[in-house]
Design a protein around this motif. Structure first.
Motif, PDB file in Angstrom:
ATOM      1  N   ASP A 170     -18.140  60.823  54.358  1.00  0.00           N
ATOM      2  CA  ASP A 170     -16.834  61.351  54.762  1.00  0.00           C
ATOM      3  C   ASP A 170     -16.295  62.270  53.672  1.00  0.00           C
ATOM      4  OD1 ASP A 170     -14.309  61.888  55.677  1.00  0.00           O
ATOM      5  OD2 ASP A 170     -13.844  59.819  56.236  1.00  0.00           O
ATOM      6  N   LEU A 171     -16.632  63.543  53.773  1.00  0.00           N
ATOM      7  CA  LEU A 171     -16.191  64.496  52.753  1.00  0.00           C
ATOM      8  C   LEU A 171     -14.724  64.864  52.896  1.00  0.00           C
ATOM      9  CD1 LEU A 171     -19.212  66.923  52.291  1.00  0.00           C
ATOM     10  CD2 LEU A 171     -18.560  64.927  50.947  1.00  0.00           C
ATOM     11  N   ASP A 172     -14.152  64.719  54.093  1.00  0.00           N
ATOM     12  CA  ASP A 172     -12.718  64.993  54.253  1.00  0.00           C
ATOM     13  C   ASP A 172     -11.897  64.021  53.415  1.00  0.00           C
ATOM     14  OD1 ASP A 172     -12.754  67.190  56.079  1.00  0.00           O
ATOM     15  OD2 ASP A 172     -13.378  65.804  57.644  1.00  0.00           O
ATOM     16  N   ASN A 173     -12.220  62.731  53.494  1.00  0.00           N
ATOM     17  CA  ASN A 173     -11.510  61.746  52.678  1.00  0.00           C
ATOM     18  C   ASN A 173     -11.810  61.942  51.196  1.00  0.00           C
ATOM     19  OD1 ASN A 173      -9.999  60.382  54.578  1.00  0.00           O
ATOM     20  ND2 ASN A 173     -11.623  58.927  55.069  1.00  0.00           N
ATOM     21  N   ALA A 174     -13.050  62.304  50.881  1.00  0.00           N
ATOM     22  CA  ALA A 174     -13.405  62.558  49.486  1.00  0.00           C
ATOM     23  C   ALA A 174     -12.602  63.725  48.934  1.00  0.00           C
ATOM     24  CB  ALA A 174     -14.902  62.829  49.372  1.00  0.00           C
ATOM     25  N   ALA A 175     -12.442  64.782  49.737  1.00  0.00           N
ATOM     26  CA  ALA A 175     -11.663  65.938  49.293  1.00  0.00           C
ATOM     27  C   ALA A 175     -10.206  65.567  49.062  1.00  0.00           C
ATOM     28  CB  ALA A 175     -11.773  67.063  50.321  1.00  0.00           C
ATOM     29  N   ALA A 176      -9.635  64.768  49.983  1.00  0.00           N
ATOM     30  CA  ALA A 176      -8.239  64.343  49.813  1.00  0.00           C
ATOM     31  C   ALA A 176      -8.075  63.497  48.562  1.00  0.00           C
ATOM     32  CB  ALA A 176      -7.789  63.573  51.054  1.00  0.00           C
ATOM     33  N   ARG A 177      -9.028  62.604  48.311  1.00  0.00           N
ATOM     34  CA  ARG A 177      -8.958  61.750  47.117  1.00  0.00           C
ATOM     35  C   ARG A 177      -9.052  62.578  45.840  1.00  0.00           C
ATOM     36  NH1 ARG A 177     -13.268  59.344  47.941  1.00  0.00           N
ATOM     37  NH2 ARG A 177     -14.596  60.305  46.364  1.00  0.00           N
ATOM     38  N   LEU A 178      -9.995  63.498  45.803  1.00  0.00           N
ATOM     39  CA  LEU A 178     -10.176  64.330  44.614  1.00  0.00           C
ATOM     40  C   LEU A 178      -8.993  65.260  44.393  1.00  0.00           C
ATOM     41  CD1 LEU A 178     -13.952  65.124  45.163  1.00  0.00           C
ATOM     42  CD2 LEU A 178     -12.998  63.843  43.232  1.00  0.00           C
ATOM     43  N   ARG A 180      -5.868  64.589  45.151  1.00  0.00           N
ATOM     44  CA  ARG A 180      -4.801  63.763  44.551  1.00  0.00           C
ATOM     45  C   ARG A 180      -5.056  63.554  43.064  1.00  0.00           C
ATOM     46  NH1 ARG A 180      -5.491  60.810  49.402  1.00  0.00           N
ATOM     47  NH2 ARG A 180      -6.796  59.281  48.290  1.00  0.00           N
ATOM     48  N   GLU A 181      -6.299  63.326  42.710  1.00  0.00           N
ATOM     49  CA  GLU A 181      -6.621  63.105  41.300  1.00  0.00           C
ATOM     50  C   GLU A 181      -6.366  64.353  40.461  1.00  0.00           C
ATOM     51  OE1 GLU A 181     -10.639  61.789  41.235  1.00  0.00           O
ATOM     52  OE2 GLU A 181     -10.215  59.843  42.183  1.00  0.00           O
ATOM     53  N   GLN A 182      -6.516  65.525  41.087  1.00  0.00           N
ATOM     54  CA  GLN A 182      -6.278  66.774  40.352  1.00  0.00           C
ATOM     55  C   GLN A 182      -4.794  67.117  40.234  1.00  0.00           C
ATOM     56  OE1 GLN A 182      -8.569  68.655  38.666  1.00  0.00           O
ATOM     57  NE2 GLN A 182      -9.860  66.876  39.141  1.00  0.00           N
ATOM     58  N   GLN A 183      -3.957  66.419  40.994  1.00  0.00           N
ATOM     59  CA  GLN A 183      -2.491  66.573  40.913  1.00  0.00           C
ATOM     60  C   GLN A 183      -2.047  68.031  41.081  1.00  0.00           C
ATOM     61  OE1 GLN A 183      -1.512  64.697  37.157  1.00  0.00           O
ATOM     62  NE2 GLN A 183      -1.598  62.648  38.058  1.00  0.00           N
ATOM     63  N   GLY A 184      -2.689  68.714  42.010  1.00  0.00           N
ATOM     64  CA  GLY A 184      -2.269  70.081  42.319  1.00  0.00           C
ATOM     65  C   GLY A 184      -2.908  71.158  41.474  1.00  0.00           C
ATOM     66  N   ARG A 185      -3.683  70.778  40.456  1.00  0.00           N
ATOM     67  CA  ARG A 185      -4.298  71.819  39.613  1.00  0.00           C
ATOM     68  C   ARG A 185      -5.378  72.574  40.373  1.00  0.00           C
ATOM     69  NH1 ARG A 185      -8.470  73.025  36.336  1.00  0.00           N
ATOM     70  NH2 ARG A 185      -9.650  71.120  36.850  1.00  0.00           N
ATOM     71  N   VAL A 186      -6.131  71.877  41.221  1.00  0.00           N
ATOM     72  CA  VAL A 186      -7.201  72.478  42.012  1.00  0.00           C
ATOM     73  C   VAL A 186      -7.042  72.037  43.467  1.00  0.00           C
ATOM     74  CG1 VAL A 186      -9.703  72.644  42.355  1.00  0.00           C
ATOM     75  CG2 VAL A 186      -8.781  72.452  40.037  1.00  0.00           C
ATOM     76  N   ARG A 187      -7.148  72.981  44.396  1.00  0.00           N
ATOM     77  CA  ARG A 187      -7.167  72.629  45.813  1.00  0.00           C
ATOM     78  C   ARG A 187      -8.588  72.215  46.175  1.00  0.00           C
ATOM     79  NH1 ARG A 187      -5.820  77.275  47.826  1.00  0.00           N
ATOM     80  NH2 ARG A 187      -3.615  76.877  48.178  1.00  0.00           N
ATOM     81  N   VAL A 188      -8.737  71.041  46.782  1.00  0.00           N
ATOM     82  CA  VAL A 188     -10.060  70.549  47.175  1.00  0.00           C
ATOM     83  C   VAL A 188     -10.083  70.395  48.694  1.00  0.00           C
ATOM     84  CG1 VAL A 188     -11.834  68.796  46.845  1.00  0.00           C
ATOM     85  CG2 VAL A 188     -10.215  69.288  44.992  1.00  0.00           C
ATOM     86  N   LEU A 189     -11.020  71.085  49.342  1.00  0.00           N
ATOM     87  CA  LEU A 189     -11.138  71.069  50.796  1.00  0.00           C
ATOM     88  C   LEU A 189     -12.584  70.777  51.184  1.00  0.00           C
ATOM     89  CD1 LEU A 189      -9.086  74.309  51.580  1.00  0.00           C
ATOM     90  CD2 LEU A 189      -8.267  71.952  51.714  1.00  0.00           C
ATOM     91  N   ALA A 190     -12.774  70.329  52.406  1.00  0.00           N
ATOM     92  CA  ALA A 190     -14.121  70.048  52.909  1.00  0.00           C
ATOM     93  C   ALA A 190     -14.346  70.783  54.221  1.00  0.00           C
ATOM     94  CB  ALA A 190     -14.315  68.546  53.104  1.00  0.00           C
ATOM     95  N   TYR A 191     -15.577  71.204  54.441  1.00  0.00           N
ATOM     96  CA  TYR A 191     -15.957  71.774  55.728  1.00  0.00           C
ATOM     97  C   TYR A 191     -17.449  71.576  55.934  1.00  0.00           C
ATOM     98  CZ  TYR A 191     -18.081  76.043  53.701  1.00  0.00           C
ATOM     99  OH  TYR A 191     -18.883  76.933  53.038  1.00  0.00           O
ATOM    100  N   SER A 192     -17.907  71.785  57.150  1.00  0.00           N
ATOM    101  CA  SER A 192     -19.310  71.590  57.481  1.00  0.00           C
ATOM    102  C   SER A 192     -20.072  72.911  57.480  1.00  0.00           C
ATOM    103  CB  SER A 192     -19.451  70.928  58.862  1.00  0.00           C
ATOM    104  OG  SER A 192     -20.814  70.864  59.234  1.00  0.00           O
ATOM    105  N   GLY A 193     -21.163  72.938  56.733  1.00  0.00           N
ATOM    106  CA  GLY A 193     -22.094  74.064  56.775  1.00  0.00           C
ATOM    107  C   GLY A 193     -23.420  73.620  57.347  1.00  0.00           C
ATOM    108  N   SER A 194     -23.390  72.589  58.154  1.00  0.00           N
ATOM    109  CA  SER A 194     -24.591  71.945  58.666  1.00  0.00           C
ATOM    110  C   SER A 194     -25.423  72.876  59.528  1.00  0.00           C
ATOM    111  CB  SER A 194     -24.198  70.711  59.482  1.00  0.00           C
ATOM    112  OG  SER A 194     -25.285  70.225  60.228  1.00  0.00           O
TER     113      SER A 194
END
Length: 428
Positions: free
Chosen positions: A121-129, A131-145
């Motif tokens: 689940d990369l969507d949840n992983a992106a949201a978790r990461l 939050r950990e970055q506290q706004g310094r980096v935007r982290v998003l997920a998408y499928s390149g399958s």
């Protein structure tokens, strides 16, 4: 070239034949090849196998003077067997990456076939990461399958992931602020040319998606008019419409005819007179006519078939038939998004064989029977077809080359002339 008569573009489009079967298309991870060059502060981290890493290295080439902004977090046997915690390893890789590359503004976690098969689940992983970055980096997920219909969907899923991040357009004194949003990755040189022409037309506000920097996301709202520059961004267009944008139906800016109609559609959406469009575009049209003339004689009368691969097949076929005099034998598309392609379909000649989907063996049988002068196809089919004596053109090259607009019309035609000239030189 004189303006196209209304009757020439308003007829019924050719019948569409639907096929299902074995497909031959490139992987959606290929979109990273042009996306990482466009969004200059973004980094693309593919969560996949060594095969994914090899694909990116082969497709994008080795960059000697600059560190590339993509990499692969490789899933090993223990990950695939469920014996290791992939999220812990992913967190470690991302932490190391961001410490080493503080210039990253947007980090894309890109799903691949292996990561989707094990249901990571990369969507949840992106949201978790994020939050950990506290706004310094935007982290998003998408499928390149590679499980998608065609490789250009990698761009569509990437841009769709950006849509929720777009700021809401501020309302002006009399309501929503009017603006034009051009959708789809364009080379910087083409974007600059388009910007100058739109500004000369008097478009009140202009934005491009994707932007050159992820920190400069365009606003979207009820006053946003949406103009697609690429035909494979239907998912993103639908997401933008849900946020209030209005989609402008237009052909795509390939060749003189398509580019002029593209600008005319945008101008009409802002009540800019057609005479103003002709005045602004006339110098560019004249340059394009002079550049295109030298290639028309080499392409006129040549027979061409498109195998389904990039989703550019219909507008490119239209350009080659109407402006270069080529004869269309078959135009195959991976899938047909009628909302995104409605303005193009009526420009195809009535007798062309138009297919959606693919049954590879049947299509190859037709190709061998037709023996066109040129076949546009994916990398996986080009060399085998060349070995059978058929001249081919790689469709992926047409995706990341500067081919949109007036000033690139001659360059676009030349890309189809080259393989014909190569075949002529090799003939003996």
């Amino acid at each position: 070239m004189p303006p196209v008569a209304e009757s020439a573009v308003c007829g019924a489009h050719p019948p569409i034949e639907h096929e299902q079967g074995q497909r031959q298309v490139f992987c959606g991870l290929a979109g990273i090849v042009w996306l990482h060059r466009k969004i200059q502060d973004a980094f693309f981290l593919v969560v996949g196998s060594r095969t994914c890493a090899h694909l990116l290295q082969s497709a994008a080439g080795v960059m000697i003077f600059a560190e590339p902004r993509f990499a692969t977090a490789i899933l090993g046997d223990r990950d695939l067997a469920g014996l290791a915690d992939c999220n812990e390893e992913l967190d470690r890789v991302v932490t190391e990456l961001l410490a080493r590359r503080p210039d990253i503004g947007t980090l894309f976690l890109v799903a691949s076939c292996p990561s989707e098969v094990i249901k990571l689940d990369l969507d949840n992983a992106a949201a978790r990461l994020a939050r950990e970055q506290q706004g310094r980096v935007r982290v998003l997920a998408y499928s390149g399958s590679g499980l998608d219909t065609t490789f250009t969907q990698g761009e569509d899923t990437c841009l769709s992931a950006l849509v929720p991040e777009l700021p809401r357009a501020a309302a002006g004194a009399t309501g929503a602020t009017d603006a034009l949003l051009v959708l789809g990755t364009l080379p910087d040189v083409v974007e600059d040319q388009f910007r100058r022409l739109f500004e000369a037309l008097g478009i009140p506000a202009l934005h491009f998606l994707p932007p050159r920097r992820g920190s400069e996301l365009p606003p979207v709202g009820p006053g946003t008019r949406l103009l697609a520059a690429q035909p494979f961004v239907g998912g993103t267009a639908a997401a933008l419409v849900e946020r209030g944008a209005t989609l402008i139906e237009a052909p795509y800016p390939f060749g003189i005819e398509g580019t002029r109609a593209w600008f005319a559609a945008a101008a009409a959406a802002f009540d800019i007179p057609a005479a103003r469009v002709e005045e602004v575009t006339a110098p560019a049209v004249a340059r394009a006519e002079r550049g295109l003339e030298r290639y028309r004689a080499e392409l006129a009368g040549k027979r061409i078939s498109f195998l389904p691969d990039s989703q550019l097949e219909i507008p490119l076929a239209r350009f080659l038939q109407r402006e270069c005099g080529m004869e269309l034998i078959e135009v195959g598309v991976p899938y047909l998004d009628r909302r995104m392609m409605s303005a193009e379909l009526n420009w195809l000649p009535a007798g062309v064989r138009l297919t959606e989907g693919q049954d590879l063996e049947r299509q190859l049988d037709r190709l061998r029977a037709d023996r066109p002068d040129l076949t546009v196809c994916g990398l996986g089919l080009a060399n085998p077809l060349e070995a059978e004596g058929l001249t081919t053109k790689w469709s992926i090259e047409l995706v990341f080359s500067p081919v949109h607009g007036f000033d690139q019309a001659a360059d676009l035609a030349e890309l189809f002339v080259r393989p014909l000239n190569r075949r002529a030189r090799l003939a003996f």
